[in-house]
Design a protein around this motif. Structure first.
Motif, PDB file in Angstrom:
ATOM      1  N   GLN A 215      13.932  11.874 -11.387  1.00  0.00           N
ATOM      2  CA  GLN A 215      13.554  13.089 -12.098  1.00  0.00           C
ATOM      3  C   GLN A 215      12.407  13.804 -11.405  1.00  0.00           C
ATOM      4  O   GLN A 215      12.358  15.040 -11.378  1.00  0.00           O
ATOM      5  N   SER A 216      11.490  13.043 -10.833  1.00  0.00           N
ATOM      6  CA  SER A 216      10.360  13.647 -10.123  1.00  0.00           C
ATOM      7  C   SER A 216      10.829  14.373  -8.869  1.00  0.00           C
ATOM      8  O   SER A 216      10.347  15.465  -8.555  1.00  0.00           O
TER       9      SER A 216
ATOM     10  N   GLY B 299       3.182   8.043 -14.901  1.00  0.00           N
ATOM     11  CA  GLY B 299       4.132   8.812 -14.110  1.00  0.00           C
ATOM     12  C   GLY B 299       5.151   7.957 -13.377  1.00  0.00           C
ATOM     13  O   GLY B 299       6.151   8.484 -12.872  1.00  0.00           O
TER      14      GLY B 299
ATOM     15  N   SER C 197       0.153  12.053  -8.136  1.00  0.00           N
ATOM     16  CA  SER C 197       0.669  10.719  -8.473  1.00  0.00           C
ATOM     17  C   SER C 197      -0.136   9.628  -7.796  1.00  0.00           C
ATOM     18  O   SER C 197      -0.494   8.619  -8.418  1.00  0.00           O
TER      19      SER C 197
ATOM     20  N   SER D 276      12.434   7.751 -13.429  1.00  0.00           N
ATOM     21  CA  SER D 276      11.300   8.645 -13.192  1.00  0.00           C
ATOM     22  C   SER D 276      11.271   9.156 -11.752  1.00  0.00           C
ATOM     23  O   SER D 276      11.003  10.334 -11.508  1.00  0.00           O
ATOM     24  N   LYS D 277      11.544   8.277 -10.808  1.00  0.00           N
ATOM     25  CA  LYS D 277      11.562   8.694  -9.399  1.00  0.00           C
ATOM     26  C   LYS D 277      12.545   9.835  -9.186  1.00  0.00           C
ATOM     27  O   LYS D 277      12.224  10.852  -8.560  1.00  0.00           O
TER      28      LYS D 277
ATOM     29  N   CYS E 130       3.560  12.800 -20.941  1.00  0.00           N
ATOM     30  CA  CYS E 130       4.213  11.610 -20.377  1.00  0.00           C
ATOM     31  C   CYS E 130       3.963  10.392 -21.254  1.00  0.00           C
ATOM     32  O   CYS E 130       4.880   9.611 -21.540  1.00  0.00           O
TER      33      CYS E 130
ATOM     34  N   GLU F 195       6.065  15.251 -12.774  1.00  0.00           N
ATOM     35  CA  GLU F 195       6.534  16.513 -12.213  1.00  0.00           C
ATOM     36  C   GLU F 195       7.470  17.239 -13.173  1.00  0.00           C
ATOM     37  O   GLU F 195       7.473  18.477 -13.232  1.00  0.00           O
ATOM     38  N   LYS F 196       8.247  16.483 -13.929  1.00  0.00           N
ATOM     39  CA  LYS F 196       9.176  17.108 -14.873  1.00  0.00           C
ATOM     40  C   LYS F 196       8.422  17.799 -16.006  1.00  0.00           C
ATOM     41  O   LYS F 196       8.838  18.864 -16.484  1.00  0.00           O
TER      42      LYS F 196
ATOM     43  N   SER G  40       8.523  11.070 -15.692  1.00  0.00           N
ATOM     44  CA  SER G  40       8.201  11.970 -14.590  1.00  0.00           C
ATOM     45  C   SER G  40       7.098  12.972 -14.938  1.00  0.00           C
ATOM     46  O   SER G  40       7.257  13.816 -15.818  1.00  0.00           O
TER      47      SER G  40
END
Length: 363
Positions: A53-54, A223, A212, A50-51, A271, A229-230, A227
């Protein structure tokens, strides 16, 4: 003059669509908590995915791009940045690491916001990091008929200090009011931050980092594993349109926050859907490695790589994943996107079906 006051969230100005999303998120959140207790190792690996991808998605929203492999190397400090865009990617990674690790101790205040911005730009050589803007800008877009329209007309740089102070104060008052739903408050605060646009650059990325932070601090931490943001990047045009709609009459306090709240909650709900779909157990049976790999690919909203599958299921070897993927490709159950080490895989909607398909959740 703009007044920062979120007491309206207790009134009937919230749309039925937003209220429905609010209820849905509250229900599905409980399932995620159960899964995190059942699969702690998997959740730890999902956090790492996730990190990354964000970092990629949030920068891409603002036109900053790099390949997956290069972003991974930049985050791991294996290579030096080749340009200012990559320097910004490293800065975003540094801030998101801090949020993931220390969100409990990070308060929503001007010091933290400015510190995030300073870290965001620290690798770029831009000396305005952490400082509020010193000029004004109006954001417009070109329409098909050749005309232009305003998307956002932020607060003047001369009023930025006062606006940021009022924003933080209004949030602190509202967060103490138990009658104001936090999932309605957070997107309103983020939208007001965007309308203030306190920095010369990086406001969009900071807004997503603050999203976040506020979500994690209020126990909506999905999140960390899928992600957020994705999800925004996947529907970027709708994201910008919600900003445009909400900004109409914002400065005289008669704007409608519903479009941005709905876009925000739809991204958050997506998500939860993606996270929980990975852990749905069919008939309470222990799944074979092949079925886990197949369902991980099929239930992922976005094409997924072999490495990401291994991070989700660390007990499955790279060689096994490779063999299963080859088999699934031959059976036309999945499709391959890209070549060699950058290849990703997604569900083949027009391929063969399986016995278990009726039991699976399609999104």
């Amino acid at each position: 003059m703009k007044v920062y006051d979120y007491s309206f969230l207790k009134s009937d100005r919230i749309s039925n669509n937003v209220l429905s999303l609010l209820v849905s998120i509250e229900k599905i959140q409980a399932v995620g908590i159960i899964n995190s207790e059942m699969y702690p190792k998997v959740f730890s690996n999902l956090e790492n995915i996730s990190k990354r991808q964000s970092v990629k998605a949030s920068n891409a929203i603002n036109g900053i791009f790099a390949t997956d492999r290069r972003i991974e190397s930049l985050i791991d400090k294996d290579i030096d940045p080749a340009n200012q865009g990559e320097e910004k990617i490293i800065g975003y990674s540094d801030v998101i690491d801090e949020i993931f690790t220390n969100y409990d101790s990070l308060q929503f205040n001007e010091y933290i916001i400015r510190d995030f911005h300073k870290t965001l730009l620290v690798h770029t050589g831009i000396n305005s990091g952490g400082s509020y803007k010193d000029n004004d800008v109006i954001f417009t877009e070109n329409l098909q008929d050749g005309t232009r329209r305003v998307i956002l007309n932020p607060v003047s740089y001369q009023n930025t200090n006062e606006a940021m102070e009022a924003l933080v104060k209004a949030y602190k008052i509202a967060i103490e009011d138990s009658t104001i739903p936090r999932l309605l408050l957070i997107p309103c605060v983020i939208f007001d931050f965007l309308c203030i646009h306190p920095f010369n650059e990086g406001n969009g990325r900071i807004s997503r980092l603050l999203s976040s932070l506020l979500l994690f601090r209020n126990e909506y931490d999905v999140g960390k594993f899928v992600s957020f943001e994705k999800q925004i990047y996947n529907y970027k045009s709708e994201y910008y349109e919600s900003i445009r709609l909400c900004s109409i009459n914002w400065d005289d306090n008669s704007n409608d926050y519903n479009p941005f709240i709905q876009n925000f909650l739809e991204s958050l709900y997506s998500c939860y859907i993606e996270l929980n779909s990975r852990f749905r157990i069919i008939d309470n049976e222990k799944k074979s490695k092949k079925i886990r790999i197949e369902e991980t690919i099929k239930k992922s909203w976005n094409p997924i790589s072999r490495k990401e599958i291994h991070l989700v299921w660390p007990d499955i070897s790279h060689e096994t994943i490779k063999k299963v993927i080859k088999s699934l490709l031959n059976e036309q159950k999945i499709k391959k996107i890209g070549n060699f080490k950058d290849a990703r895989y997604k569900r083949n909607w027009y391929g063969k079906t399986t016995q278990n398909e009726d039991n699976m959740v399609i999104f």
